[in-house]
Design a protein around this motif. Structure first.
Motif, PDB file in Angstrom:
ATOM      1  N   THR A 191       0.062  13.618  -9.990  1.00 17.52           N
ATOM      2  CA  THR A 191       1.181  14.935 -10.792  1.00 17.52           C
ATOM      3  C   THR A 191       0.690  14.802 -12.287  1.00 17.52           C
ATOM      4  N   ARG A 213       0.778   9.646  -6.660  1.00 18.25           N
ATOM      5  CA  ARG A 213       1.300  10.275  -6.306  1.00 18.25           C
ATOM      6  C   ARG A 213       1.652  11.283  -7.687  1.00 18.25           C
ATOM      7  N   ILE A 214       2.377  10.110  -7.951  1.00 13.77           N
ATOM      8  CA  ILE A 214       3.337  10.494  -8.941  1.00 13.77           C
ATOM      9  C   ILE A 214       2.139  10.869 -10.261  1.00 13.77           C
ATOM     10  N   HIS A 215       1.250   9.621 -10.219  1.00 19.06           N
ATOM     11  CA  HIS A 215       0.456  10.028 -11.529  1.00 19.06           C
ATOM     12  C   HIS A 215      -0.074  10.398 -11.388  1.00 19.06           C
ATOM     13  N   SER A 224      -2.028   7.991 -17.229  1.00 19.06           N
ATOM     14  CA  SER A 224      -1.740   7.584 -16.116  1.00 19.06           C
ATOM     15  C   SER A 224      -2.855   7.137 -15.742  1.00 19.06           C
ATOM     16  N   TRP A 268       0.327  -1.527  -0.026  1.00 21.83           N
ATOM     17  CA  TRP A 268      -0.440   0.309  -0.008  1.00 21.83           C
ATOM     18  C   TRP A 268       0.581   1.387   0.442  1.00 21.83           C
ATOM     19  N   LEU A 269       1.769   1.188   0.728  1.00 18.87           N
ATOM     20  CA  LEU A 269       2.919   2.292   0.600  1.00 18.87           C
ATOM     21  C   LEU A 269       3.242   2.346  -0.447  1.00 18.87           C
ATOM     22  N   GLY A 270       3.522   1.578  -0.867  1.00 17.43           N
ATOM     23  CA  GLY A 270       3.872   1.157  -2.781  1.00 17.43           C
ATOM     24  C   GLY A 270       3.660   2.227  -3.648  1.00 17.43           C
ATOM     25  N   PHE A 271       2.133   2.626  -3.049  1.00 17.26           N
ATOM     26  CA  PHE A 271       0.119   1.897  -4.075  1.00 17.26           C
ATOM     27  C   PHE A 271       0.752   3.663  -3.765  1.00 17.26           C
ATOM     28  N   LEU A 272       0.688   4.062  -3.279  1.00 11.89           N
ATOM     29  CA  LEU A 272       0.206   5.799  -2.164  1.00 11.89           C
ATOM     30  C   LEU A 272       1.826   6.514  -2.932  1.00 11.89           C
ATOM     31  N   THR A 273       2.526   5.368  -3.479  1.00 11.95           N
ATOM     32  CA  THR A 273       3.839   6.789  -3.627  1.00 11.95           C
ATOM     33  C   THR A 273       4.130   6.710  -5.199  1.00 11.95           C
ATOM     34  N   ALA A 274       2.942   5.561  -5.726  1.00 11.57           N
ATOM     35  CA  ALA A 274       3.024   5.548  -7.301  1.00 11.57           C
ATOM     36  C   ALA A 274       1.667   6.431  -7.999  1.00 11.57           C
TER      37      ALA A 274
END
Lengths: 220, 266, 288, 213
Positions: free
Chosen positions: A66, A62-64, A79, A54-60
C-alpha cells in the motif's frame, strides 16, 4: 449454513478448554496416552509457529505494498528497499534449505554484517535509555521513590569493582540485596502472577472473558 | 488398594499443586455463586486502567494517534501466551475508545500467531462502536523479531508522535528503550507486564503501570461485570490461605514439625 | 540567586542527548587506555567452579547457547571461560541453542577462543577435543520452552542429526545419552527466560543440575533457584565471567571489559546525584 | 578472528559499523532518513532470515518426516495452513482454530508451570528454615524473605480495601517490593552497559583504533 456451527463461540471454548485440560491432566497423572497426546500437541504448536512467520510476512507485505502504491511520502521508497532486502536473500537461500546450513554469500553476507551487528546495536540502545531513565526516575520525590533509589544505587556500586574502593562494605550490602533483600519481591510477584494466570485461564476457557471468547461472534 | 492406585497414577511432587488447583477452581465457582446470590465484591481501583480513557481523550484533543504494543511476548503456545491474550483483551477496550473518538490506532507487534486474535478483537471493537468500516487490518504492523520491532516502534514514535503509548504484554529488553523514547516525544505512557525483570523499567518510564497479577485482572476490571469480579475474589481467598499456610510453616518448620513442607513436597 | 537557581533547574532537565553523548564517548576510553581494578569472587561463581571440578571424562554436560550475538559482550566471556574449564577437566560437551537463530556465529566464536575444540574433520592431537567424541554441536532448535521440555524427555524426538547433518545414532558421544537423566549438568547462558525453562523442565522434572551464565539482571531471578537448591551455581554477567577467569587462572576479555563497567556505573551514579541535587535545590527554592 | 582480509568482509565490517551509527543517530540526534534507511534494511533482512528459517524448519522437521512415512506430521501442516487463511475474507474464520488451539495449550503449559514452580516451589523456598549452624543473620534473612513475601502478597489483594489495620501490611509490602525492584534495576544496569560498551568496542575495532580480538 452448515458451516456456521463451526463458528460458534462454544466450539472455540470447547477446543481451548479441552487442550488446556489435557495439558494439565497429563502433567498431574501418569496416563501415557494423554502424555503422548500432549507431546504431540506441543510439537504441532511449534510447527504452526513456522507458518505464523508467513502470516506475519503477509500482514506486513500488505502495508508495504500500500505504501508503494500510494507513494506515501518519505516512506514508499523505503518499503521497496525492505522488499529487496527481504526477498533477494530469501530466494537466494531457498535452493539450499535442505542442507544443514545456507552458504550462499547473498544470504550470509547480510546475515553476518547487517542482521547480526544491528541486532547487537539495538540491544545495546538499552544502555543509553537505562541511563536517562535512571536520571529521570531515581529522584527522592517520596519515601517510596527513595527506597527504589537507594537500593538501586547500592547494587550498582556493588556491581562495579569501583564500589569496593569507595567503601569496603559495599559488596556485602550488594550481596545481601541480591540474595535476600530482593527475594521477597520476586517471590511474591511470581506467586501472585501464578494465581492470576490460573484465574485468567479459567475465565477464558469458561467464557467469562467476553473479549476473547466472542471470537466468531464478529461475523465472517 | 485405592491408595496404591493413586500413588501409581499421580506424579510425585505434584500432588500439592493439584490440591491448590482444585481449591482455585472451587473458589472460582464459589465466588461466582456468591455473586449470583447478590453479594458481588468490589474491586480496588487500578489507576492504570482508569487512565486509558484519559489517554485516548488526550489523543482526540491533540489530534494525534495512539500507539500500542504487546512487546515481543512470544508465541501463544508458550508461557508468554496468556500475557498476549490479556494484552489483546485490553487492546479491545482501547480500540473501542479509539473507534468512539476517531483516534487513529497503530499496533506494533512481533508474534505472528496472535495476528488472527488481534484482528478479530479489533474488528469486534469497531463493530461495537458502529464503525466497522473504520477498521483497517493494516493497523497491525508485524515485525519479524524483537529488535526489528524496536526499530519500528522507535520510527513510529518520532514520525507519528503519538499522544498515548501503551506497552502492555510480555515485555523484554524493549521496555526501557521504547518507554524512554516515548517519553521523549511527550506521550502519555501506560505500561503493564508480568515479566518481573521488566517491572522496574515500566515503573521508571511509564506514567501508569499494571504490575504482575494486576495485568491478568485487567480485562475483568475493564468489563465492570460483577460476575467476572466475583471470580477475582476467589483469587484473594486463596492468597489468604497461602499466607496462613506460609505463616504456619514459618512457625512450625524451625521447630522441626515438617507438616507443611511435606505437604508441599507431596 | 536567580542565576544559581537556573543552573539547578537546567541540571534537572538536561537534554538527554547530552547525557547519551557523554556516555558514548566515555565508554570508549577504557578500551583505548585500560585501567584494571581488582575483583572479589561471589559465592555462586565458586559453587559452579566447584561443581565442574568434580566432573570427569565420563560425564556429559549440555552447554546451551541461549543468547544472540547481540549479547556477546555480556555472555560470551563467561561461556568461554566455563567451556575452557570443562575442557581442562576433560568433560564431554554437547552445545545446542534453543533461543537464538544466530548461534552458529556464537559457536564459531567459542571455537576461535578455545583452540582445543576441533571442528568436524579437523585432526585432533593429544589434549584436543575430537568432534563427535568429546564434543558436539547441534545447532539451532526452534520452539522455546516446549522444545526444552521435549529435549529433556527424549533428545532423539527433537533432534535427528547434529548441525553438520550426521545422524545422531552415528555420533559416539550420544551412545549413552538419551534424555535429561544422562546429562550431569545443563549450563545455560541466556538473556531471557531460558534459565527458568531448564530449571522447570530439567531440574524439577528430572533432577538434572542446572547452572546459569546469565546476564546480570537474570542473576537475581536465578538466585531464588540457587537458594531453593534448584540451581548449582551462576555467573553474573561480565563480572561473573571476570571472576571465573580468575578462578581458572586464565585472564581474558571479561577482565578488560570490567573497566568499561566501572566508567558507566560511575556515570550513572553521578547523573543520579546531579538529578537529585537539582531536585532538592529547586524544590527548596521553589517551595520557599 | 583477525581483522577481515577479503574485500567482501572488510566492506561488511564497515557497512555494519555505518548502520550501527545510523541507528544511534536516532538516539544521539533524531529520526532522520539515515535512521529510516537502517530501519527498513534491518526489517527486510530480518524477514529474509525468519522466512528462511521457517522454510528450513518446515522442510527438516515436517516434510522430511512425512516423506519418511510419518504421516501424523501432516497435522501440523494443516493447522499451519489454516492460520494462513486470515487475509482471505470468506474463509478468515478458519484461522481461529489453530489460534484457539495454541491459546489453550499456552494456558495449560503456563498454569502447570505456575502451580509447581511459582506457587508451591516459591512457598517451599520461603518456609525452609536455615540449617543447624545458622547465625543470627541467617535467621533474620529467613524472616525477611518469608514475612516480606507475605506482606507483598497482601498488597496485591484486589477485593479487600487497603484501609484500617490492613493498610499497614500492604504499605510495608509495597516498600519491600520497591526495594526489590530498585535492586533489580541497579543490577540490570551492569548488563545493559556491558552491551553498549561491547558496541563501542566493535566500532573502535572496525575503525582500527584498537586491535580486532
Amino acid at each position: 449454513m452448515g458451516m456456521s456451527v463451526l463458528r460458534r463461540p462454544e466450539v472455540f471454548m470447547f477446543i481451548s478448554g479441552l487442550v488446556m485440560g489435557l495439558t494439565l491432566f497429563g502433567y498431574f497423572f501418569n496416563v501415557p496416552p494423554v502424555i503422548d497426546t500432549v507431546n504431540w500437541l506441543q510439537t504441532f504448536a511449534v510447527h504452526i509457529s513456522y507458518f505464523a512467520t508467513w502470516l506475519g510476512f503477509l500482514t506486513a507485505a500488505r502495508i508495504h505494498i500500500t505504501n508503494i502504491q500510494r507513494k506515501t511520502p518519505g516512506i514508499w521508497y523505503f518499503s521497496i528497499i525492505m522488499f529487496i532486502f527481504a526477498l533477494v536473500p530469501f530466494f537466494a537461500a531457498l535452493p539450499e534449505i535442505t542442507k544443514p546450513s545456507v552458504t550462499t554469500m547473498i544470504y550470509t553476507w547480510p546475515f553476518n554484517w547487517v542482521y547480526t551487528p544491528l541486532g547487537a546495536a539495538l540491544y545495546a540502545t538499552t544502555g543509553f535509555y537505562i541511563f536517562s531513565a535512571a536520571y529521570r526516575a531515581f529522584r527522592a520525590r517520596s519515601f517510596e521513590a527513595a527506597v527504589l533509589l537507594i537500593a538501586g544505587c547500592l547494587v550498582m556500586l556493588g556491581n562495579a569493582p569501583i564500589g569496593e574502593l569507595i567503601w569496603s562494605q559495599i559488596p556485602t550490602i550488594n550481596e545481601w540485596l541480591q540474595l535476600t533483600g530482593q527475594t521477597p519481591a520476586m517471590r511474591a510477584l511470581n506467586i501472585t502472577a501464578a494465581l492470576g494466570v490460573v484465574y485468567f485461564g479459567l475465565r477464558v476457557v469458561l467464557g467469562a472473558e467476553k473479549r476473547v471468547i466472542t471470537l466468531g461472534a464478529g461475523g465472517g | 488398594m485405592n491408595q496404591l492406585f493413586v500413588e501409581q497414577i499421580l506424579f510425585t511432587g505434584r500432588g500439592s499443586s493439584l490440591v491448590i488447583l482444585i481449591l482455585l477452581i472451587a473458589f472460582f465457582f464459589i465466588g461466582l455463586q456468591l455473586a449470583k446470590m447478590g453479594r458481588p465484591p468490589k474491586m480496588r481501583r487500578l489507576p492504570a486502567l482508569d487512565a486509558i480513557d484519559e489517554a485516548i481523550g488526550r489523543c482526540a484533543e491533540m489530534g494525534k494517534p495512539a500507539l500500542f504494543t504487546p512487546g515481543i511476548t512470544g508465541g501463544l503456545y508458550t508461557e508468554q501466551g496468556p500475557q498476549m491474550v490479556s494484552s489483546i483483551t485490553i487492546l479491545g477496550y482501547i480500540a473501542e475508545g479509539c473507534a468512539k473518538y476517531d483516534v487513529p490506532l497503530i499496533i506494533d507487534m512481533a508474534a505472528g500467531d496472535a495476528i488472527p486474535l488481534m484482528d478479530e478483537t479489533l474488528r469486534l471493537a469497531y463493530l461495537k462502536q458502529g464503525k466497522p468500516e473504520k477498521y483497517d487490518p493494516k493497523m497491525i504492523n508485524y515485525y519479524p523479531g524483537q529488535s526489528p520491532m524496536v526499530t519500528g516502534i522507535l520510527g513510529h514514535l518520532q514520525r507519528l508522535r503519538p499522544a498515548a503509548f501503551f506497552m502492555l504484554g510480555g515485555l523484554y529488553y524493549e521496555s526501557v528503550v521504547i518507554g524512554e523514547a516515548a517519553n521523549m516525544v511527550g506521550s502519555m505512557n501506560i505500561g503493564g507486564t508480568v515479566n518481573t525483570h521488566q517491572l522496574p523499567f515500566i515503573i521508571a518510564t511509564c506514567d501508569y503501570v499494571l504490575i504482575g497479577e494486576e495485568f491478568y485482572a485487567a480485562s475483568t476490571y475493564l468489563s465492570k461485570d460483577p460476575y467476572q469480579i466475583a471470580t477475582i475474589a476467589g483469587e484473594d481467598w486463596i492468597k489468604f490461605i497461602l499466607i496462613a499456610l506460609s505463616l504456619l510453616g514459618f512457625i512450625l518448620e524451625p521447630l522441626g514439625i515438617k507438616v507443611i513442607s511435606n505437604f508441599l513436597r507431596w | 540567586m536567580g542565576e544559581s537557581q537556573s543552573i539547578w533547574v537546567k541540571l534537572g532537565a538536561v537534554d538527554k542527548r547530552i547525557l547519551y553523548w557523554i556516555l558514548f564517548i566515555s565508554l570508549a576510553i577504557p578500551y583505548i587506555r585500560p585501567i584494571g581494578l581488582p575483583v572479589s569472587i561471589a559465592e555462586t561463581s565458586y559453587a559452579l567452579y566447584n561443581f565442574i571440578e568434580k566432573l570427569g571424562p565420563n560425564d556429559v554436560v549440555v552447554m546451551a547457547i541461549e543468547f544472540g550475538v547481540s549479547a556477546w559482550s555480556e555472555c560470551l566471556p563467561g561461556f568461554v571461560a566455563v567451556s575452557k574449564h570443562l575442557v581442562m577437566r576433560g568433560v564431554k560437551i554437547i552445545y545446542w541453542c534453543v533461543g537464538y537463530t544466530d548461534c552458529d556465529l556464537t559457536m564459531e566464536a567459542v571455537m576461535a577462543r578455545i583452540p582445543q575444540l576441533k571442528g568436524p574433520g579437523q585432526p585432533a592431537g593429544p589434549g584436543d577435543y575430537k568432534y563427535g567424541v568429546d564434543w558436539v554441536y547441534m545447532g539451532y532448535i526452534a520452539g522455546g520452552e516446549t522444545t526444552v521440555a521435549q529435549l529433556a524427555d527424549d533428545i532423539r524426538q527433537v533432534l535427528r542429526a547434529d548441525k553438520y547433518g550426521t545422524p545422531i545414532d552415528q555420533i559416539p558421544l550420544f551412545q549413552n545419552v538419551r534424555n535429561a537423566k544422562d546429562i550431569k549438568i545443563v549450563i545455560d547462558s541466556t538473556t531471557g527466560d531460558y534459565g527458568d525453562y531448564y530449571v522447570r523442565q530439567w531440574r524439577i522434572r528430572y533432577g538434572t543440575a542446572v547452572a546459569e551464565i546469565g546476564i546480570a539482571m537474570n542473576y537475581s531471578t536465578f538466585m531464588a533457584y540457587y537458594q531453593a537448591g534448584l540451581a548449582v551455581g551462576a555467573l553474573k554477567g561480565i563480572r561473573g565471567a571476570a571472576e571465573y577467569e580468575k578462578l581458572i587462572g586464565q585472564l581474558g576479555e571479561a577482565t578488560t571489559s570490567l573497566d568499561a563497567l566501572n566508567v558507566s556505573h560511575l556515570l550513572v551514579i553521578i547523573a543520579i546525584i546531579m538529578a537529585n541535587l537539582s531536585y532538592v535545590m529547586t524544590r527548596r527554592r521553589g517551595g520557599g | 578472528m583477525p581483522y577481515p582480509t577479503n574485500p567482501a568482509d572488510i566492506i561488511g565490517a564497515w557497512v555494519g559499523a555505518f548502520l550501527t551509527l545510523a541507528i544511534y543517530s536516532y538516539i544521539l540526534y533524531k529520526e532522520t532518513r539515515v535512521y529510516r534507511l537502517a530501519e527498513y534494511i534491518y526489517v527486510g533482512i530480518a524477514f529474509a532470515v525468519s522466512l528462511t528459517i521457517s522454510v528450513q524448519q518446515i522442510w527438516n522437521q515436517i516434510i522430511v518426516r512425512i516423506l519418511g512415512g510419518q504421516y501424523i506430521y501432516i497435522i501440523g501442516v494443516i493447522l499451519g495452513l489454516m492460520l494462513l487463511t486470515l487475509p482471505f475474507k470468506s474463509i478468515r474464520w478458519i484461522s481461529r482454530y489453530p489460534v484457539i488451539f495454541l491459546m489453550g495449550l499456552g494456558f495449560g503449559v503456563t498454569i502447570r508451570g505456575a502451580l509447581t514452580a511459582n506457587i508451591v516451589g516459591q512457598i517451599r523456598g520461603s518456609i525452609t528454615p536455615p540449617g543447624a549452624t545458622a547465625t543470627m543473620l541467617d535467621w533474620f534473612n529467613f524472616a525477611w524473605i518469608c514475612l516480606g513475601t507475605l506482606l507483598i502478597i497482601s498488597y496485591f489483594t484486589f477485593t479487600v480495601e487497603h484501609t484500617g489495620w490492613y493498610y499497614y501490611p500492604t504499605k510495608l509490602g509495597r516498600y519491600i517490593l520497591l526495594l526489590g525492584l530498585g535492586a533489580y534495576y541497579g543490577n540490570t544496569v551492569q548488563f545493559r552497559m556491558t552491551m553498549l560498551a561491547g558496541r563501542v568496542q566493535y566500532l573502535l575495532q572496525v575503525f582500527k583504533i584498537i586491535p580486532w580480538p
